[in-house]
Design a protein around this motif. Structure first.
Motif, PDB file in Angstrom:
ATOM      1  N   ALA A 331       0.831  -1.212   0.000  1.00 29.09           N
ATOM      2  CA  ALA A 331       0.000   0.000   0.000  1.00 29.09           C
ATOM      3  C   ALA A 331       0.861   1.256   0.000  1.00 29.09           C
ATOM      4  N   TYR A 332       1.896   1.265   0.822  1.00 32.03           N
ATOM      5  CA  TYR A 332       2.828   2.389   0.917  1.00 32.03           C
ATOM      6  C   TYR A 332       3.961   1.980   1.847  1.00 32.03           C
ATOM      7  N   ASN A 333       4.933   2.862   2.055  1.00 27.29           N
ATOM      8  CA  ASN A 333       6.042   2.598   2.961  1.00 27.29           C
ATOM      9  C   ASN A 333       5.859   3.368   4.265  1.00 27.29           C
ATOM     10  N   ALA A 334       6.324   2.782   5.360  1.00 24.15           N
ATOM     11  CA  ALA A 334       6.266   3.418   6.673  1.00 24.15           C
ATOM     12  C   ALA A 334       7.630   3.313   7.324  1.00 24.15           C
ATOM     13  N   TYR A 335       7.755   3.950   8.467  1.00 22.05           N
ATOM     14  CA  TYR A 335       9.013   3.872   9.210  1.00 22.05           C
ATOM     15  C   TYR A 335       8.975   2.654  10.132  1.00 22.05           C
ATOM     16  N   ALA A 336      10.131   2.004  10.240  1.00 27.91           N
ATOM     17  CA  ALA A 336      10.210   0.814  11.088  1.00 27.91           C
ATOM     18  C   ALA A 336      10.290   1.168  12.563  1.00 27.91           C
ATOM     19  N   SER A 337      10.774   2.364  12.873  1.00 23.33           N
ATOM     20  CA  SER A 337      10.953   2.733  14.277  1.00 23.33           C
ATOM     21  C   SER A 337      10.776   4.233  14.474  1.00 23.33           C
ATOM     22  N   ASP A 338      10.789   4.652  15.718  1.00 28.81           N
ATOM     23  CA  ASP A 338      10.648   6.055  16.087  1.00 28.81           C
ATOM     24  C   ASP A 338      11.949   6.788  15.778  1.00 28.81           C
ATOM     25  N   ASN A 339      11.881   7.816  14.951  1.00 29.28           N
ATOM     26  CA  ASN A 339      13.088   8.580  14.629  1.00 29.28           C
ATOM     27  C   ASN A 339      13.108   9.953  15.296  1.00 29.28           C
ATOM     28  N   GLY A 340      12.145  10.178  16.199  1.00 26.44           N
ATOM     29  CA  GLY A 340      12.109  11.435  16.920  1.00 26.44           C
ATOM     30  C   GLY A 340      11.200  12.482  16.323  1.00 26.44           C
ATOM     31  N   SER A 341      10.872  12.330  15.036  1.00 19.77           N
ATOM     32  CA  SER A 341      10.008  13.323  14.390  1.00 19.77           C
ATOM     33  C   SER A 341       8.742  12.702  13.798  1.00 19.77           C
ATOM     34  N   ASN A 342       8.696  11.367  13.756  1.00 19.98           N
ATOM     35  CA  ASN A 342       7.508  10.713  13.217  1.00 19.98           C
ATOM     36  C   ASN A 342       6.526  10.383  14.351  1.00 19.98           C
ATOM     37  N   ALA A 343       5.459   9.679  14.029  1.00 17.00           N
ATOM     38  CA  ALA A 343       4.439   9.345  15.026  1.00 17.00           C
ATOM     39  C   ALA A 343       4.052   7.874  14.912  1.00 17.00           C
ATOM     40  N   ALA A 344       3.715   7.271  16.040  1.00 14.43           N
ATOM     41  CA  ALA A 344       3.283   5.875  16.046  1.00 14.43           C
ATOM     42  C   ALA A 344       1.844   5.773  15.551  1.00 14.43           C
ATOM     43  N   LEU A 345       1.575   4.753  14.755  1.00 13.35           N
ATOM     44  CA  LEU A 345       0.211   4.441  14.339  1.00 13.35           C
ATOM     45  C   LEU A 345      -0.216   3.207  15.122  1.00 13.35           C
ATOM     46  N   TYR A 346      -1.264   3.357  15.956  1.00  9.47           N
ATOM     47  CA  TYR A 346      -1.692   2.286  16.836  1.00  9.47           C
ATOM     48  C   TYR A 346      -2.808   1.461  16.184  1.00  9.47           C
ATOM     49  N   ARG A 347      -2.793   0.158  16.456  1.00 15.19           N
ATOM     50  CA  ARG A 347      -3.783  -0.731  15.846  1.00 15.19           C
ATOM     51  C   ARG A 347      -4.652  -1.372  16.919  1.00 15.19           C
ATOM     52  N   PHE A 348      -5.974  -1.323  16.697  1.00 13.27           N
ATOM     53  CA  PHE A 348      -6.950  -1.945  17.585  1.00 13.27           C
ATOM     54  C   PHE A 348      -7.796  -2.940  16.795  1.00 13.27           C
ATOM     55  N   PHE A 349      -8.298  -3.936  17.509  1.00 14.38           N
ATOM     56  CA  PHE A 349      -9.157  -4.942  16.885  1.00 14.38           C
ATOM     57  C   PHE A 349     -10.548  -4.885  17.492  1.00 14.38           C
ATOM     58  N   ASN A 350     -11.560  -4.843  16.621  1.00 17.45           N
ATOM     59  CA  ASN A 350     -12.952  -4.871  17.047  1.00 17.45           C
ATOM     60  C   ASN A 350     -13.450  -6.311  16.959  1.00 17.45           C
ATOM     61  N   GLY A 351     -13.544  -6.973  18.113  1.00 19.31           N
ATOM     62  CA  GLY A 351     -13.946  -8.368  18.131  1.00 19.31           C
ATOM     63  C   GLY A 351     -15.379  -8.600  17.709  1.00 19.31           C
ATOM     64  N   THR A 352     -16.209  -7.562  17.806  1.00 18.42           N
ATOM     65  CA  THR A 352     -17.609  -7.682  17.417  1.00 18.42           C
ATOM     66  C   THR A 352     -17.770  -7.765  15.907  1.00 18.42           C
ATOM     67  N   THR A 353     -17.020  -6.910  15.199  1.00 13.29           N
ATOM     68  CA  THR A 353     -17.145  -6.845  13.737  1.00 13.29           C
ATOM     69  C   THR A 353     -16.034  -7.579  13.003  1.00 13.29           C
ATOM     70  N   GLY A 354     -14.970  -7.960  13.719  1.00 18.97           N
ATOM     71  CA  GLY A 354     -13.844  -8.628  13.072  1.00 18.97           C
ATOM     72  C   GLY A 354     -13.019  -7.681  12.227  1.00 18.97           C
TER      73      GLY A 354
END
Length: 386
Positions: A331-354
């Motif tokens: 889909a695209y490229n992302a950063y493998a780790s925190d470089n001090g200027s980027n931001a973390a993208l957090y992932r959650f799972f909805n067990g109700t909808t899958g």
């Protein structure tokens, strides 16, 4: 002292009489409009693990009088609810878990039903007071003890200092009141502070502010219209490294793409995907390749949604072992780790909808973890903010 209330005027007409059916069994509860198409009720009013889970059918009536023949009813287009308010499924819901940063029992016994019609335009709706700590309150609902007539009581209530529930032991609560509003104010100025769960506890709205606010703001997309409307073409800006976001009204999830061509094709199709703009940016095209990871996109044919992952193992496992997932490429490229200027993208799972939910907001991540409606799966990868 409880007495019969007027179901033909506000605020009584905005209180819901709910009939949930599992097979041949039907149960009555209450609810309340808190927006144009937003109904709050108790999760246990619509979900019962011992009966198979979510009710087969849910009918919602406003301005309800048991003596009326053929009353108008509404049905939910989408449900947001908890399933673990009664972990051992014994029918006994405890008030809370005696922990400040987690939710259990009645604390989680709340649900939002999104209607396909703007019932609130007809009946009005209650406000929501997320800051209530204690004081004089009222309750409205349709208890069986009073013939399922709209019934009012008032008294003192307070939010527990540790748990996320409102103590309702000073109010008369009966079977059928479940899901009804505990509210402050009177006349045309009323606000919900809790949703009845048991005879002694109501789920406080305070602990659910984040997901309630976001869902009430976005779920108008479920409102169907039979009138001719003018389609407004969204303003689209192409930005280098941008990741464009769409809201899928069919699934209640988001879709992301780095392709401006794919973006424009989806917009032109005018289907169930509503364009919301730039969500964030992928890794800079000038970044060192050794710092980057590929974000793989997979389509889940069972849910009609997409999964995004940088894990080679997860991609391979789903592609090879799950017939529901189709691999669609990088889909695209992302950063493998925190470089001090980027931001973390957090992932959650909805067990109700899958399905999965992604956010770069620290505040939203913390709120979602506190509420516990979604399962936190960790940092997916790192991105640049838009």
């Amino acid at each position: 002292m409880s007495f019969e209330a007027n179901d033909d005027s506000y605020p009584g007409q905005a209180v819901a009489y709910i009939v949930a059916t599992w097979g041949s069994q039907s149960f009555v509860s209450s609810g309340v409009l808190v927006g144009r198409n937003d109904v709050l009720t108790a999760s246990h009013s619509i979900y019962d693990a011992t009966l198979g889970g979510l009710a087969d059918e849910v009918k919602i009536y406003f301005s309800f009088d048991p003596d009326d023949s053929n009353p108008t009813f509404y049905m939910p287009a989408y449900y947001n609810y908890y399933t673990d308010f009664d972990p051992d499924n014994d029918g006994l819901i405890y008030s809370g878990d005696n922990r400040a940063f987690t939710l259990g029992g009645a604390e989680r016994d709340i649900a939002l039903l999104s209607l396909s019609e703007a019932a609130g335009d007809t009946y009005g709706w209650f406000g929501i007071n997320y800051s209530f700590t204690g004081g004089d309150v009222s309750v409205l609902g349709f208890p069986g003890r009073y013939g399922n007539n709209l019934t009012f009581d008032s008294g003192y209530a307070y939010k527990d200092v540790v748990d996320n529930y409102v103590d309702t032991s000073f109010l008369e609560i009966n079977s059928g009141n479940s899901g009804g509003p505990i509210f402050t104010g009177s006349g045309n100025d009323v606000s919900v502070v809790g949703i009845v769960s048991t005879s002694a506890a109501a789920a406080s709205v305070a602990g659910h502010e984040s997901w309630l606010t976001s869902n009430i703001a976005s779920n108008d997309v479920y409102i169907e219209t039979t009138t001719t409307t003018t389609t407004t073409t969204p303003v689209v800006t192409t930005v280098e490294d941008a990741i464009y976001r769409f809201y899928n009204t069919d699934t209640g999830t988001h879709f992301y793409t780095a392709s401006s061509n794919e973006r424009d094709t989806i917009i032109a199709a005018s289907g169930s995907m509503n364009y919301e703009g730039i969500a964030f940016k992928s890794a800079s095209s000038t970044a060192n390749l050794s710092d980057l990871v590929s974000v793989y996109r997979l389509y889940n044919t069972a849910t009609g949604t997409h999964l995004y992952t940088t894990s080679e193992d997860e991609r391979a496992n789903l592609t090879n072992n799950s017939p529901d997932f189709n691999y669609e490429g990088i889909a695209y490229n992302a950063y493998a780790s925190d470089n001090g200027s980027n931001a973390a993208l957090y992932r959650f799972f909805n067990g109700t909808t899958g399905t999965h939910f992604y956010t770069a907001s620290e505040a939203e991540k913390t709120e979602l973890q506190t509420v516990g409606l979604l399962t936190y799966e960790g940092i997916a990868y790192y991105i640049d903010t838009a």
